[in-house]
Design an enzyme around this catalytic site. Structure first.
Site, short mmCIF file in Angstrom:
data_model
loop_
_atom_site.label_atom_id
_atom_site.label_comp_id
_atom_site.label_asym_id
_atom_site.label_seq_id
_atom_site.Cartn_x
_atom_site.Cartn_y
_atom_site.Cartn_z
N ASP A 97 4.99 -8.13 4.98
CA ASP A 97 5.16 -8.87 3.97
C ASP A 97 6.19 -8.95 2.96
O ASP A 97 6.90 -9.64 2.54
CB ASP A 97 3.70 -9.10 3.59
CG ASP A 97 2.75 -9.91 4.17
OD1 ASP A 97 3.06 -10.80 4.75
OD2 ASP A 97 1.50 -9.67 4.28
N GLY A 136 0.68 -1.18 0.21
CA GLY A 136 -0.05 0.08 -0.03
C GLY A 136 0.79 1.22 0.16
O GLY A 136 1.93 1.27 0.50
N LYS A 185 -26.26 17.16 16.54
CA LYS A 185 -27.45 16.25 16.09
C LYS A 185 -26.87 14.79 15.56
O LYS A 185 -27.62 14.02 15.18
CB LYS A 185 -28.26 16.91 15.14
CG LYS A 185 -27.64 16.98 13.47
CD LYS A 185 -28.68 17.73 12.72
CE LYS A 185 -27.97 18.20 11.48
NZ LYS A 185 -29.19 18.63 10.55
N TYR A 186 -25.58 14.69 15.38
CA TYR A 186 -25.12 13.70 14.66
C TYR A 186 -24.13 12.67 15.47
O TYR A 186 -23.20 13.47 16.16
CB TYR A 186 -24.38 13.57 13.24
CG TYR A 186 -25.25 13.81 12.10
CD1 TYR A 186 -26.58 13.28 11.87
CD2 TYR A 186 -25.09 15.37 11.37
CE1 TYR A 186 -27.44 13.87 10.71
CE2 TYR A 186 -25.68 15.50 10.36
CZ TYR A 186 -27.27 14.92 9.95
OH TYR A 186 -27.67 15.27 8.96
N ASP A 236 0.17 1.76 8.50
CA ASP A 236 -0.33 1.07 9.62
C ASP A 236 0.33 1.06 10.84
O ASP A 236 -0.23 0.87 11.83
CB ASP A 236 -0.67 -0.42 9.30
CG ASP A 236 -1.55 -0.62 8.23
OD1 ASP A 236 -2.19 0.53 7.63
OD2 ASP A 236 -1.72 -1.78 7.69
N LYS A 284 8.37 0.49 5.49
CA LYS A 284 7.02 1.54 4.80
C LYS A 284 5.50 0.82 5.47
O LYS A 284 5.37 -0.56 5.52
CB LYS A 284 7.04 1.39 3.53
CG LYS A 284 5.89 1.87 2.74
CD LYS A 284 5.05 1.35 1.83
CE LYS A 284 4.48 0.05 2.48
NZ LYS A 284 3.44 -0.75 1.74
N THR A 285 4.90 1.64 5.85
CA THR A 285 3.60 1.25 6.01
C THR A 285 2.79 2.36 7.19
O THR A 285 3.40 2.74 7.92
CB THR A 285 3.17 -0.08 6.62
OG1 THR A 285 1.78 -0.24 6.73
CG2 THR A 285 3.79 -0.47 7.88
N ARG A 304 0.95 -5.62 -5.12
CA ARG A 304 0.98 -6.50 -3.93
C ARG A 304 1.34 -8.00 -4.37
O ARG A 304 1.25 -8.85 -3.71
CB ARG A 304 -0.58 -6.53 -3.24
CG ARG A 304 -0.74 -5.28 -2.50
CD ARG A 304 -1.92 -5.34 -1.59
NE ARG A 304 -2.20 -4.26 -0.89
CZ ARG A 304 -1.70 -3.73 0.09
NH1 ARG A 304 -0.89 -4.36 0.74
NH2 ARG A 304 -2.00 -2.75 0.78
N GLY A 313 -5.77 0.56 8.68
CA GLY A 313 -4.94 -0.13 9.78
C GLY A 313 -5.37 -1.35 9.52
O GLY A 313 -6.44 -2.10 10.18
N TYR A 334 -7.72 6.05 2.35
CA TYR A 334 -7.04 6.45 0.97
C TYR A 334 -6.67 7.92 1.13
O TYR A 334 -5.82 8.42 0.54
CB TYR A 334 -7.74 5.93 -0.19
CG TYR A 334 -8.07 4.49 -0.31
CD1 TYR A 334 -6.81 3.50 -0.67
CD2 TYR A 334 -9.21 3.86 0.14
CE1 TYR A 334 -7.21 2.28 -0.67
CE2 TYR A 334 -9.30 2.52 0.33
CZ TYR A 334 -8.35 1.69 -0.24
OH TYR A 334 -8.56 0.32 0.00
N GLU A 335 -7.48 8.51 1.68
CA GLU A 335 -7.32 10.11 2.06
C GLU A 335 -6.00 10.38 2.61
O GLU A 335 -5.44 11.29 2.18
CB GLU A 335 -8.34 10.58 2.74
CG GLU A 335 -9.75 10.79 2.30
CD GLU A 335 -10.52 9.35 2.68
OE1 GLU A 335 -9.62 8.58 3.01
OE2 GLU A 335 -11.65 9.30 2.62
N GLY A 336 -5.22 9.59 3.38
CA GLY A 336 -3.89 9.85 3.87
C GLY A 336 -2.76 9.03 3.31
O GLY A 336 -1.70 9.58 3.57
N ARG A 337 -3.12 8.22 2.70
CA ARG A 337 -1.93 7.45 2.21
C ARG A 337 -1.07 8.12 1.13
O ARG A 337 0.24 7.68 1.01
CB ARG A 337 -2.58 6.20 1.57
CG ARG A 337 -3.04 5.26 2.51
CD ARG A 337 -3.23 3.80 2.11
NE ARG A 337 -3.57 3.73 0.73
CZ ARG A 337 -3.51 2.34 -0.13
NH1 ARG A 337 -3.31 1.36 0.63
NH2 ARG A 337 -3.82 2.28 -1.31
P1 FBP Z 1 0.54 -1.97 3.52
O1 FBP Z 1 0.71 -2.76 4.83
O2 FBP Z 1 0.91 -2.72 2.48
O3 FBP Z 1 1.26 -0.63 3.73
O4 FBP Z 1 -1.11 -1.22 3.31
C1 FBP Z 1 -1.63 -1.16 4.29
C2 FBP Z 1 -2.99 -0.53 4.09
O5 FBP Z 1 -3.04 1.07 3.33
C3 FBP Z 1 -3.94 -0.98 5.04
O6 FBP Z 1 -4.25 0.01 5.93
C4 FBP Z 1 -5.23 -1.33 4.33
O7 FBP Z 1 -6.06 -2.25 4.76
C5 FBP Z 1 -4.68 -1.87 3.00
O8 FBP Z 1 -3.48 -1.29 2.68
C6 FBP Z 1 -5.50 -1.39 1.68
O9 FBP Z 1 -5.11 -2.01 0.63
P2 FBP Z 1 -5.48 -1.87 -0.62
O10 FBP Z 1 -4.52 -0.58 -1.19
O11 FBP Z 1 -4.94 -2.83 -1.52
O12 FBP Z 1 -6.83 -1.51 -0.98
#
Ligand code: FBP
Length: 554
Positions: free
Chosen positions: A176, A81, A242-243, A205, A202-203, A145, A251, A428-431
């Site tokens: 991995d 990711g 209200k919400y 998570d 890297k990650t 991946r 993660g 995805y907003e933060g990656r």
């Molecule tokens: P990595 O462990 O490969 O860094 O990916 C983490 C992650 O961003 C997780 O937080 C999330 O569950 C997953 O990737 C989402 O995978 P994909 O990008 O394949 O939708």
């Protein structure tokens, strides 16, 4: 040239900081060796599988002297990711190998490991690198991946390397991918290929960490982005009153992201999966705990709030964990049932088939879930054979189930509030955000360190930069043997050596700090609004590290 934003233009000029030992010696450092190392567990099995790299010493860099070198060709992949700062790892690696010898060459293999197996690559020249300095994303060479696992995958990788004269490979990835890097390093030794393999942690998570890897890159930036968004939602919640906002945070397994964001923003509730598993909470108990917070606030006239939910939660609930393990085994590519399952086109047939194969306990857990979640659970697996938790809408499941409990309490006359909920998923907003100053510096240093390890002739190492709460000049750089982080885990139905994931430690300071305050955050409105990442300005705003790192290391 593609249009770029004013911020990106300004960030191009940012010069990432390096630890003093690299700043002063370039990659010509002395590698100081510690004693022999051992894997975190299963030592005999890991030693047998990695005879060439098991027991290598940890190395730390000290001042060295410039020596004569020859040009070399280095290959690099981004794997798994996206995480903010990947481009800076490549930039640091590029500058490092150019400092080793100006005619050295960096090849970027495209789309992750498959670029290596299928020989898809590009020359990473200074023009390419310069355009990506301090930018987010992995778009320079993309990621993937895939895994290099079958004998023909290893052979294809070696053939690619030989074709291009690659003498060293750098794998930028998570647990991995770095397990894969370790297998590759061992394969090169076993088959007498003089190709070094170095990993970079890297990650987003944050679960690739240990005594030598204080944090994986990307966690800092991603949690800052999510915390900004959570703060904004909190302010909206407190404005409209209200919400209830249920926010799922990425993660895949560990709850580090949710915990860090909770420490930064002080929401009304935050579930930590590791605590759920340790207390053996059922889904029903998790739901009732959340409903209790909502009722407590409603009793005080506050029919609003924010709850953080870690993406991996579902796998930590005991009855769901068993169910998911059975589904993973049943639907893995290696399972005998998979071809038949794939041949079934209708959803009902697939569900019925799965139900007949599950144990009674798992079948009951499966049947208790709404149809939408059942379908998400039997959906596509990731390349490691696991259910893709980012696709399971746990936030919606919890809203649904919490709503049921509150209606039950309403009928019994014990709850008189209003519950209207909004679901969010921040992932995805933060990656791919532009790396924070911390990640820009850390990533550049990791890449440069990888170059120094290559220059020092090492293989089977993970680039390591430590003492990260101190200013960058005081960071300590070196390498940690990949085998040192390994244990055996069950994958595709059999025990495999893998790098151990670091889960949230319930005795650790980040969790205990959160646990000591959560009751008061639940009962009051103590929101903190972190605001956007700052790249320019006073150091206490721009260079602040995560609370997790501070609590664990300061
Ligand atoms: P990595 O462990 O490969 O860094 O990916 C983490 C992650 O961003 C997780 O937080 C999330 O569950 C997953 O990737 C989402 O995978 P994909 O990008 O394949 O939708």
């Amino acid at each position: 040239m593609a249009a770029i934003s004013p911020l990106q233009r300004a960030r191009t000029a940012y010069q990432p900081k390096l630890p003093a030992v690299l700043e002063e010696n370039g990659p010509f450092v002395t590698l100081r060796e510690g004693g022999a190392t051992r894997s975190v567990s299963d030592q005999e099995e890991i030693r047998q599988q990695f005879p060439g790299t098991y027991g290598l010493p940890v190395v730390t860099f000290a001042a060295g002297t410039q020596r004569e070198t020859t040009p070399m060709t280095v290959g690099v992949i981004l794997s798994g990711g996206q995480a903010p700062g990947g481009h800076n790892v490549i930039a640091g690696l590029f500058d490092g190998i150019k400092d080793l010898h100006p005619e050295s060459r960096l090849l970027g293999f495209l789309g992750g490991p498959k670029g290596l197996m299928k020989d898809k690559c590009m020359d990473l020249t200074s023009e390419v690198i310069d355009a990506y300095r301090n930018t987010g994303g992995f778009d320079m060479i993309q990621s993937g991946r895939d895994k290099i696992e079958k004998p023909e995958d290893f052979a294809a990788t070696v053939a690619t390397c030989k074709r291009h004269g690659v003498q060293a490979l750098v794998v930028i990835g998570g647990d991995d991918s770095n397990t894969n890097a370790c297998l590759l390093a061992q394969y090169m030794i076993d088959h007498g290929h003089d190709i070094q393999v170095i990993g970079c942690p890297k990650t987003i998570d944050g679960d690739l960490k240990n005594d030598w890897i204080e944090i994986s890159f990307g966690f800092d930036t991603a949690t800052k982005v999510y915390s900004e968004l959570i703060g904004n939602v909190q302010r909206d919640a407190n404005s409209a009153q209200k919400y209830w906002h249920f926010i799922k945070l990425m993660g895949r397994s560990a709850s580090h992201i949710a915990l860090e964001c909770a420490l930064q923003t002080q929401p009304n509730a935050c579930i930590i999966s590791e605590e759920v598993a340790s207390r053996g909470l059922t889904l029903n108990q998790v739901v009732r705990d959340l409903a209790t917070v909502i009722k407590t606030r409603a009793d005080k006239g506050m029919n609003f709030g924010v709850a953080l939910i870690p993406e991996g939660l579902i796998e930590f609930i005991p009855e769901m964990r068993g169910l998911i393990r059975e589904l993973n085994d049943l639907l893995s590519e290696h399972s005998e049932s998979k071809p038949y399952f794939d041949s079934l086109k209708r959803e009902d047939d697939r569900l019925q088939f799965v139900n007949t194969k599950l144990t009674p306990v798992s079948s009951q857990a499966f049947s208790s879930l709404p149809l939408s979640i059942q379908l998400q659970l039997i959906g596509d697996r990731d390349p490691h054979g696991n259910v893709q938790v980012s696709k399971i809408e746990t936030e919606k499941l919890l809203i649904d189930l919490v709503g049921d409990v509150l209606r039950e309490w309403q009928a019994a006359g014990t709850y008189k509030g209003k519950f209207s909920a909004q679901a969010h998923f921040f992932g995805y907003e933060g990656r791919c955000a532009a790396p924070s100053n911390f990640d820009a510096d850390y990533c550049y240093s990791l890449g440069y360190t990888a170059a120094a390890l290559i220059g020092g002739g090492r293989t089977g190492y993970l680039s390591s930069v430590r003492n990260l709460c101190a200013p960058a000049r005081q960071w300590e750089a070196g390498g940690v043997p990949l085998t040192m982080m390994m244990n055996l885990e069950r994958r595709h139905g059999s025990a495999k050596p893998v790098i151990r994931k670091a889960l949230v430690e319930l005795e650790g300071k980040p969790f205990t700090t959160f646990a000591a305050q959560r009751q008061s955050w639940a009962e009051s409105t103590a929101y903190v609004y972190p605001g956007p990442i700052q790249y320019f300005g006073p150091s206490e705003v721009c260079d602040v590290v995560t609370k997790t790192l501070l609590l664990e290391r300061a």
